[in-house]
Design a protein around this motif. Structure first.
Motif, PDB file in Angstrom:
ATOM      1  N   LEU A 203      97.000 -31.053  71.534  1.00 56.59           N
ATOM      2  CA  LEU A 203      95.868 -30.287  72.059  1.00 56.59           C
ATOM      3  C   LEU A 203      94.942 -31.150  72.907  1.00 56.59           C
ATOM      4  CD1 LEU A 203      94.963 -28.029  68.997  1.00 56.59           C
ATOM      5  CD2 LEU A 203      96.135 -27.369  71.094  1.00 56.59           C
TER       6      LEU A 203
ATOM      7  N   PHE B  74      94.059 -30.725  76.762  1.00 60.79           N
ATOM      8  CA  PHE B  74      92.668 -30.631  77.214  1.00 60.79           C
ATOM      9  C   PHE B  74      92.425 -31.533  78.419  1.00 60.79           C
ATOM     10  CE2 PHE B  74      88.457 -32.680  77.110  1.00 60.79           C
ATOM     11  CZ  PHE B  74      87.665 -31.588  77.435  1.00 60.79           C
TER      12      PHE B  74
ATOM     13  N   THR C 204      93.965 -30.112  81.544  1.00 66.45           N
ATOM     14  CA  THR C 204      93.160 -29.055  82.180  1.00 66.45           C
ATOM     15  C   THR C 204      91.908 -29.637  82.845  1.00 66.45           C
ATOM     16  OG1 THR C 204      91.978 -28.575  80.104  1.00 66.45           O
ATOM     17  CG2 THR C 204      93.976 -27.310  80.558  1.00 66.45           C
TER      18      THR C 204
ATOM     19  N   LEU D   8      98.040 -21.063  79.711  1.00 65.75           N
ATOM     20  CA  LEU D   8      97.745 -21.937  78.581  1.00 65.75           C
ATOM     21  C   LEU D   8      98.675 -21.663  77.402  1.00 65.75           C
ATOM     22  CD1 LEU D   8      93.860 -22.356  78.298  1.00 65.75           C
ATOM     23  CD2 LEU D   8      95.587 -24.133  78.632  1.00 65.75           C
TER      24      LEU D   8
ATOM     25  N   MET E 297      90.099 -24.404  77.055  1.00 65.26           N
ATOM     26  CA  MET E 297      90.550 -25.529  76.226  1.00 65.26           C
ATOM     27  C   MET E 297      89.373 -26.301  75.649  1.00 65.26           C
ATOM     28  SD  MET E 297      93.673 -25.751  75.508  1.00 65.26           S
ATOM     29  CE  MET E 297      93.462 -27.318  74.671  1.00 65.26           C
TER      30      MET E 297
ATOM     31  N   THR F 275      88.270 -24.367  72.695  1.00 67.64           N
ATOM     32  CA  THR F 275      89.286 -24.489  71.643  1.00 67.64           C
ATOM     33  C   THR F 275      89.190 -25.834  70.932  1.00 67.64           C
ATOM     34  OG1 THR F 275      90.808 -23.081  72.907  1.00 67.64           O
ATOM     35  CG2 THR F 275      91.766 -24.435  71.158  1.00 67.64           C
TER      36      THR F 275
END
Length: 291
Positions: free
Chosen positions: A30, A34, A37, A77, A194, A197
């Protein structure tokens, strides 16, 4: 010129897959996503900034335009999230060919959603593409990767399906909005999604995998952005053929496949080469059938 740009896009996509694999091995998925992005949004930010300076919000100057791009951001995503987890845990020579079957799913989706009819060559390409997926599952079983029980394999399949959904949605979006604006705004919205998240996950502390910074993470966004710009510019040229461009882009699997075989020394090379050959023939049939 458009063929040259398509080749550049394919080579960059192949290198992009390699840097993803190097970045994800033993790393927090993750957080890597991130940063991907973040850098993607920064690389495309001049398009947004230029529009805002000139008093334009872009995407038709409407809220619905931005809503459409937010939907695309969630779709992409979802594909990336599934694909990143799959790529982290699967050999590159298996994950790459799965992703390369995306045009087959796009064609099936176009038939089901848009009512397009497939000709004989296209059906041949679809059958070979599905055969390639079946062979991948057989190869995976030889490496202890069960199609019934291996969630990473299913996540890779999910990434491929969501990628096909994104491709079908692009067919709708690019009829209405400027390609560079689409790329810039969905990169921005992906970063926002992101960011939220990651903040939630860190707050509830549900992801304990440590993150290690690697410069290959920056290269993921760099090569993806170059690949997409070359792709969109290729399609903008008058004599370009989208079917041929798409086929050339899927040839990126050759780059990552060679890296997996030579550098990572992955197993069952002969069977995987046969699978890749079947897949490439299927893609060629799709190209000629789509002319």
């Amino acid at each position: 010129m458009w063929i040259f740009l398509a080749v550049v896009s394919a080579l960059c996509l192949g290198v992009y897959d390699i840097f993803k694999k190097l970045s994800l091995n033993g790393n927090n998925v993750l957080t890597v996503l991130f940063f991907n992005t973040l850098f993607g949004a920064l690389l495309m930010s001049p398009v947004i900034v230029d529009g805002l300076i000139n008093g334009r919000m872009g995407l038709g100057e409407t809220t619905i335009g931005h809503f459409h791009i937010v939907i695309k951001s969630f779709i992409v995503l979802s594909s990336w999230l599934c694909g990143y987890f799959g790529l982290k845990h699967l050999p590159l020579t298996i994950a790459g060919p799965i992703n390369a079957t995306r045009p087959v799913m796009v064609l099936i989706g176009a038939m089901l959603i848009f009512g397009e009819r497939l000709n004989l060559l296209q059906w041949g390409g679809v059958i070979l593409g599905i055969s390639s997926l079946y062979l991948i599952s057989r190869i995976g079983s030889k490496e202890g990767i069960s199609i019934k029980h291996n969630r990473w394999l299913w996540l890779s399949f999910g990434a491929m399906v969501m990628g096909a959904v994104s491709g079908l949605y692009d067919k709708y979006l690019l009829r209405q909005y400027d390609p560079l604006e689409v790329q810039a705004w969905y990169s921005f919205y992906q970063f926002v999604i992101m960011g939220i998240t990651i903040a939630i996950i860190k707050r509830v502390k549900c992801d304990t995998t440590p993150f290690q910074w690697r410069w290959t993470i920056l290269c993921i966004s760099l090569f993806l952005t170059i690949a997409d710009i070359a792709y969109f510019y290729s399609l903008s040229l008058e004599d370009s053929l989208i079917a041929v461009v798409s086929m050339i882009r899927r040839g990126s699997v050759i780059v990552s496949f060679i890296f997996g075989v030579i550098i990572l020394q992955e197993k069952n090379v002969k069977m995987k080469i046969i699978d890749l050959f079947i897949l490439l023939i299927g893609l060629v049939l799709l190209v000629f059938g789509s002319q």
